[in-house]
Design a protein around this motif. Structure first.
Motif, PDB file in Angstrom:
ATOM      1  N   GLY A 265       0.824  -1.193   0.000  1.00 25.26           N
ATOM      2  CA  GLY A 265       0.000   0.000   0.000  1.00 25.26           C
ATOM      3  C   GLY A 265       0.867   1.256   0.000  1.00 25.26           C
ATOM      4  N   ASP A 266       0.221   2.387  -0.065  1.00 32.16           N
ATOM      5  CA  ASP A 266       0.916   3.674  -0.031  1.00 32.16           C
ATOM      6  C   ASP A 266       0.891   4.248   1.383  1.00 32.16           C
ATOM      7  N   PHE A 267       1.857   5.092   1.682  1.00 32.71           N
ATOM      8  CA  PHE A 267       1.847   5.771   2.975  1.00 32.71           C
ATOM      9  C   PHE A 267       2.593   7.097   2.872  1.00 32.71           C
ATOM     10  N   LEU A 268       1.989   8.100   3.463  1.00 29.33           N
ATOM     11  CA  LEU A 268       2.650   9.388   3.624  1.00 29.33           C
ATOM     12  C   LEU A 268       3.602   9.275   4.809  1.00 29.33           C
ATOM     13  N   GLY A 269       4.782   9.861   4.705  1.00 21.93           N
ATOM     14  CA  GLY A 269       5.739   9.870   5.796  1.00 21.93           C
ATOM     15  C   GLY A 269       6.060  11.294   6.184  1.00 21.93           C
ATOM     16  N   ILE A 270       5.715  11.673   7.415  1.00 17.78           N
ATOM     17  CA  ILE A 270       6.039  13.019   7.872  1.00 17.78           C
ATOM     18  C   ILE A 270       6.852  12.927   9.164  1.00 17.78           C
ATOM     19  N   GLY A 271       7.732  13.892   9.345  1.00 20.15           N
ATOM     20  CA  GLY A 271       8.606  13.898  10.506  1.00 20.15           C
ATOM     21  C   GLY A 271      10.049  13.682  10.107  1.00 20.15           C
ATOM     22  N   ALA A 272      10.953  13.996  11.031  1.00 16.06           N
ATOM     23  CA  ALA A 272      12.394  13.902  10.759  1.00 16.06           C
ATOM     24  C   ALA A 272      12.783  12.463  10.419  1.00 16.06           C
ATOM     25  N   GLY A 273      13.312  12.264   9.230  1.00 14.23           N
ATOM     26  CA  GLY A 273      13.770  10.947   8.803  1.00 14.23           C
ATOM     27  C   GLY A 273      12.676  10.004   8.363  1.00 14.23           C
ATOM     28  N   ALA A 274      11.412  10.451   8.319  1.00 15.89           N
ATOM     29  CA  ALA A 274      10.316   9.570   7.916  1.00 15.89           C
ATOM     30  C   ALA A 274      10.444   9.191   6.451  1.00 15.89           C
ATOM     31  N   HIS A 275       9.980   7.994   6.130  1.00 16.89           N
ATOM     32  CA  HIS A 275       9.947   7.506   4.751  1.00 16.89           C
ATOM     33  C   HIS A 275       8.500   7.354   4.305  1.00 16.89           C
TER      34      HIS A 275
END
Length: 385
Positions: A265-275
């Motif tokens: 699936g898809d995922f948004l990554g937010i935050g320091a170092g997030a993928h």
């Protein structure tokens, strides 16, 4: 390899990962993007940055609803319930939440109290993942954990009293000088607590960790094998069904957020170092990552996104299968085309070879590893490189 027309590639479910990078103390085995905090945390500034980061990513959501949110770290439970609630409210104003959205918070024993747990639940968090790792005081000390076994037991009790009915406990095995009996004692204690989900995985020595540069004495391979076999049997006896290499659930309470990763699936990554991972309307599949250092992430003169990679047709089989084949049941074969845009006929010769080697079940309906394939997953995946 041939590319299927974009119209045949359905956009998969969308989740969100939120990274909070601070810890009280960095564990010697940890290779995650975590940083020991000194003094007060910049909670308000960081949440403001997370919201701005999300705003920058919204165009990639394509109007899809959000099926799950995972607060990982670091130690997200260092942040207040009010702060996380503010972020969740901002997210819901920008994205449509599924009616049954799963919202998970990673927490460590010793970083919260019962009142805080109640506030987390009231803020909308409905699943906790508690990083216990072991109940044995010697092993906790060797792992650099800041809690003891009593605090671990108290954490579960506090979570239940706060109204959480969906708990995961993280446990490790193959710990320094750990015996089979000690590993099974940890499992017995975890089972007695009755969590809906258990993550039970072997300690590995990862690069850029203290353990990698100064390796502790780990159990011999024969002991590790005995622990793995006996532990899996005990978990099965206690009705924890294994559905992924290191994930076990009762009553089908599988982690929906993690399933979305493994099901491509898809995922948004937010935050320091997030993928993050995104499927685009033009057929591209892309992974991206955010600025790693918290000070850089909080610097308004620096971009949130540190890099992006779009996958070529030749790279997609490995990227898809390294996730899907972690699952005991695999995924429907049709998903390969639906979620990569590639024709499965292109990899049929390799799939057939994997079947012949006993690593993959016949694949026409389901892409599923055999028991042997799960044991030698790296060998199976290398066939698709």
């Amino acid at each position: 390899m041939s590319n299927i027309e974009t119209g045949d590639m359905a956009l998969p479910p969308l989740a969100a990962y939120v990274h909070i990078p601070w810890c009280v103390r960095k564990c010697p085995y940890c290779d995650f993007n975590s940083h020991t905090h000194q003094g007060g945390l910049p909670e308000d500034a960081y949440i403001d940055a997370l919201i701005a980061d999300l705003d920058a990513d919204l165009a990639h959501a394509h109007g899809r609803e959000l099926t799950s949110i995972f607060f990982g770290g670091g130690t997200p439970s260092l942040f207040s319930a009010a702060g996380l609630g503010r972020l969740l409210t901002a997210m819901q104003r920008r994205l449509r939440f599924a009616s049954n959205i799963e919202i998970t918070l990673e927490a460590n024993p010793g970083t919260f109290e019962q009142a805080k747990f109640k506030d987390y639940r009231a803020a909308g968090i409905n699943r906790l993942s508690i990083g216990i790792q072991s109940f044995n005081p010697d092993h906790l000390k060797a792992l650099g954990r800041i809690h003891d076994g009593r605090e671990a037991l108290a954490a579960v009790d506090m979570a239940r009293r706060a109204g959480f009915d969906n708990l995961n406990l993280d446990l490790m095995h193959g710990l320094p000088s750990q015996t089979l009996e000690q590993a099974l004692a940890d499992i017995e204690q975890a089972i007695a607590l009755g969590p809906e989900h258990l993550s039970w995985y072997q300690l590995t020595l990862e690069p850029n960790t203290v353990f990698y540069s100064r390796p502790p004495k780990l159990p011999e391979d024969e002991v590790l094998w005995d622990i793995q076999e006996a532990g899996q049997a005990r978990l099965a006896d206690a009705s924890y069904a294994q559905y992924e290499i290191s994930a076990y659930a009762r009553d089908d309470r599988r982690a929906r957020h993690n399933l979305n990763y493994w099901q491509y699936g898809d995922f948004l990554g937010i935050g320091a170092g997030a993928h993050g991972k995104l499927s685009h309307a033009d057929g591209r599949i892309e992974r991206y990552w955010k600025t790693r250092q918290p000070t850089d992430y909080l610097n308004p003169d620096k971009p949130f996104c540190a890099g992006r990679k779009s996958f070529s047709a030749s790279e997609l089989p490995f990227d898809f299968l390294m996730n899907a084949l972690r699952l005991v049941d695999g995924v429907p074969s049709a998903w390969y085309t639906e979620r990569t845009g590639q024709a499965i006929a292109d990899i049929a010769p390799v799939l057939d070879s994997a079947v012949e080697r006993g690593l993959l079940e016949p694949w026409q309906q389901q892409l599923r590893p055999t028991a042997q394939g799960r044991l030698f997953l790296n060998d199976l995946l290398e066939m698709f490189l």
